[in-house]
Design an enzyme around this catalytic site. Structure first.
Site, PDB file in Angstrom:
ATOM      1  N   SER A   1     -39.805 -12.953  81.357  1.00 36.62           N
ATOM      2  CA  SER A   1     -39.004 -13.340  80.170  1.00 36.62           C
ATOM      3  C   SER A   1     -39.213 -14.688  80.040  1.00 36.62           C
ATOM      4  O   SER A   1     -39.150 -15.623  80.752  1.00 36.62           O
ATOM      5  CB  SER A   1     -37.555 -12.944  80.544  1.00 36.62           C
TER       6      SER A   1
ATOM      7  N   TYR B   1     -29.855 -12.766  85.709  1.00 37.53           N
ATOM      8  CA  TYR B   1     -31.027 -12.125  85.224  1.00 37.53           C
ATOM      9  C   TYR B   1     -32.063 -13.128  85.179  1.00 37.53           C
ATOM     10  O   TYR B   1     -33.185 -12.757  85.350  1.00 37.53           O
ATOM     11  CB  TYR B   1     -30.673 -11.714  83.819  1.00 37.53           C
TER      12      TYR B   1
HETATM   13  P1  NAP Z   1     -34.783  -1.192  77.648  1.00 36.89           P
HETATM   14  O1  NAP Z   1     -34.914  -0.925  76.266  1.00 36.89           O
HETATM   15  O2  NAP Z   1     -33.364  -1.120  77.957  1.00 36.89           O
HETATM   16  O3  NAP Z   1     -35.916  -0.235  78.685  1.00 36.89           O
HETATM   17  C1  NAP Z   1     -35.565  -0.495  79.889  1.00 36.89           C
HETATM   18  C2  NAP Z   1     -36.487   0.714  80.352  1.00 36.89           C
HETATM   19  O4  NAP Z   1     -36.835   0.440  81.989  1.00 36.89           O
HETATM   20  C3  NAP Z   1     -36.307   2.017  80.237  1.00 36.89           C
HETATM   21  O5  NAP Z   1     -37.350   2.765  79.907  1.00 36.89           O
HETATM   22  C4  NAP Z   1     -35.317   2.393  81.531  1.00 36.89           C
HETATM   23  O6  NAP Z   1     -35.299   3.582  81.450  1.00 36.89           O
HETATM   24  C5  NAP Z   1     -36.267   1.583  82.466  1.00 36.89           C
HETATM   25  N1  NAP Z   1     -35.537   1.354  83.671  1.00 36.89           N
HETATM   26  C6  NAP Z   1     -34.544   0.601  83.848  1.00 36.89           C
HETATM   27  N2  NAP Z   1     -34.019   0.445  85.170  1.00 36.89           N
HETATM   28  C7  NAP Z   1     -35.050   1.336  85.929  1.00 36.89           C
HETATM   29  C8  NAP Z   1     -35.305   1.498  87.372  1.00 36.89           C
HETATM   30  N3  NAP Z   1     -34.450   1.063  88.463  1.00 36.89           N
HETATM   31  N4  NAP Z   1     -36.123   2.461  87.622  1.00 36.89           N
HETATM   32  C9  NAP Z   1     -37.121   2.773  86.542  1.00 36.89           C
HETATM   33  N5  NAP Z   1     -37.097   2.793  85.384  1.00 36.89           N
HETATM   34  C10 NAP Z   1     -35.930   1.761  85.082  1.00 36.89           C
HETATM   35  O7  NAP Z   1     -35.427  -2.775  78.103  1.00 36.89           O
HETATM   36  P2  NAP Z   1     -36.459  -3.819  77.430  1.00 36.89           P
HETATM   37  O8  NAP Z   1     -35.677  -4.574  76.209  1.00 36.89           O
HETATM   38  O9  NAP Z   1     -37.382  -3.127  76.915  1.00 36.89           O
HETATM   39  O10 NAP Z   1     -36.583  -4.579  78.684  1.00 36.89           O
HETATM   40  C11 NAP Z   1     -38.038  -4.087  79.086  1.00 36.89           C
HETATM   41  C12 NAP Z   1     -38.590  -5.246  80.094  1.00 36.89           C
HETATM   42  O11 NAP Z   1     -38.501  -6.460  79.271  1.00 36.89           O
HETATM   43  C13 NAP Z   1     -37.480  -5.751  81.277  1.00 36.89           C
HETATM   44  O12 NAP Z   1     -38.098  -6.230  82.340  1.00 36.89           O
HETATM   45  C14 NAP Z   1     -36.631  -7.027  80.441  1.00 36.89           C
HETATM   46  O13 NAP Z   1     -36.178  -7.698  81.346  1.00 36.89           O
HETATM   47  C15 NAP Z   1     -37.869  -7.479  79.813  1.00 36.89           C
HETATM   48  N6  NAP Z   1     -37.575  -8.564  78.574  1.00 36.89           N
HETATM   49  C16 NAP Z   1     -36.904  -7.773  77.342  1.00 36.89           C
HETATM   50  C17 NAP Z   1     -36.661  -8.705  76.201  1.00 36.89           C
HETATM   51  C18 NAP Z   1     -36.052  -8.025  75.025  1.00 36.89           C
HETATM   52  O14 NAP Z   1     -35.920  -8.949  73.954  1.00 36.89           O
HETATM   53  N7  NAP Z   1     -36.003  -6.824  74.716  1.00 36.89           N
HETATM   54  C19 NAP Z   1     -37.023  -9.942  76.240  1.00 36.89           C
HETATM   55  C20 NAP Z   1     -37.704 -10.490  77.548  1.00 36.89           C
HETATM   56  C21 NAP Z   1     -37.816  -9.668  78.653  1.00 36.89           C
HETATM   57  P3  NAP Z   1     -34.187   4.345  82.509  1.00 36.89           P
HETATM   58  O15 NAP Z   1     -32.933   3.736  82.107  1.00 36.89           O
HETATM   59  O16 NAP Z   1     -34.157   5.693  82.030  1.00 36.89           O
HETATM   60  O17 NAP Z   1     -34.523   4.214  83.868  1.00 36.89           O
END
Ligand code: NAP
Length: 263
Positions: free
Chosen positions: A145, A159
């Site tokens: 991130s 985080y």
């Molecule tokens: P999201 O929409 O909440 O999706 C998270 C995904 O991870 C879901 O598929 C969730 O499914 C899975 N997950 C969570 N904990 C898990 C575990 N312990 N084991 C297996 N699967 C797990 O989040 P997102 O925004 O797409 O984020 C994805 C990644 O991008 C993360 O690493 C986050 O830090 C990074 N990120 C996101 C943003 C943003 O703007 N969205 C910005 C910077 C970085 P289940 O809950 O069913 O397990």
């Protein structure tokens, strides 16, 4: 022109929603075989249906696993090898971002976020090493991130620490895995429109859009295409690197620069 990734076996942890589903969609469009990994069965099945509807020829499989559990990470590797015959690319993307101010943070809060975001990254990579090496062109792509490595946000000290830790991990992993023909790189998303971000509310989203030079949140596919580049044969000599995908969000150097953006 990049060499086709048709038929390559790609694991996407956290592939059921958000950025992970966007990464999976981009690989599916290339004809890759994609293993979606998450904990919730219903969301996983819905994501697999969605991708299969969009790309009739693509092969999408799902598995329930918690990356915070070492045994589940071993299962991710073994079940993907059983399903697709190997692993060419691991997108270690699963992550959580609970919000807790430093003064209220408990040891459990700290441990829980590190378990998924850091331990989960490390053990999923470790479990996939033999299959990635056997492929002859193994690729690991971590989702870090901007928060942590570059910026901060109140409530996300833990985080941010996990996202910076991923980059510390990748630099040594890239050295250790280089002789095995495996590259290790990271994508650093800015604010990307996802189901998870939606939960932070309309005010947060409008405020973020105003702070981004491109005046929009990122699309999940914006991250997918950066991951795709790292996965290509042509990126074989790129390792230990990270790329920011944020529409210029981290660039304004001062409030004056922000004000000047207004035109
Ligand atoms: P999201 O929409 O909440 O999706 C998270 C995904 O991870 C879901 O598929 C969730 O499914 C899975 N997950 C969570 N904990 C898990 C575990 N312990 N084991 C297996 N699967 C797990 O989040 P997102 O925004 O797409 O984020 C994805 C990644 O991008 C993360 O690493 C986050 O830090 C990074 N990120 C996101 C943003 C943003 O703007 N969205 C910005 C910077 C970085 P289940 O809950 O069913 O397990």
């Amino acid at each position: 022109m990049f060499t086709s990734l048709q038929g390559r076996s790609v694991v996407v942890t956290g592939g059921s929603k958000g950025i992970g589903k966007g990464i999976a969609r981009v690989f599916a469009r290339q004809g890759a075989r994609v293993m979606l990994v998450a904990r919730n069965e219903g969301t996983l099945a819905a994501a697999a249906d969605e991708l299969a509807r969009e790309h009739e020829a693509c092969e999408v499989a799902t598995m329930i696993a918690d990356v915070a559990k070492v045994e589940d990470c071993k299962r991710i590797a073994s079940e993907t090898v059983a399903a697709f015959g190997g692993i060419d690319v691991l997108c270690a993307n699963a992550g959580v971002f609970p919000d807790t101010k430093l003064e209220d943070m408990s040891e459990d809060d700290w441990d829980a976020i590190f378990a998924t975001n850091v331990k989960g990254n490390m053990f999923s990579v470790q479990a996939c090493i033999p299959a990635l090496e056997a492929s002859g062109h193994g690729r690991v792509i971590l989702t870090s991130s901007i928060t942590g490595p570059i910026t901060g946000f109140p409530g996300w000290s833990h985080y941010g620490a996990t996202k910076a830790a991923q980059l510390g991990f990748l630099r040594t992993a890239a050295i250790e895995l280089g002789p095995k023909g495996i590259t290790v790189n990271a994508v650093l998303p800015g604010n990307i429109a996802t189901e998870g971000l939606d939960e932070l509310g309309e005010d947060y989203i409008r405020g973020m859009e105003a702070a981004i030079p491109q005046r929009r949140l990122g699309k999940v596919e914006d991250i997918g295409y950066a991951a795709l580049f790292f996965a290509t044969d042509e990126a074989a000599y790129v390792t230990g690197q990270s790329i920011v995908i944020d529409g210029g969000q981290v660039l304004p150097e001062s409030p004056e620069a922000m004000a000047a953006m207004e035109g």
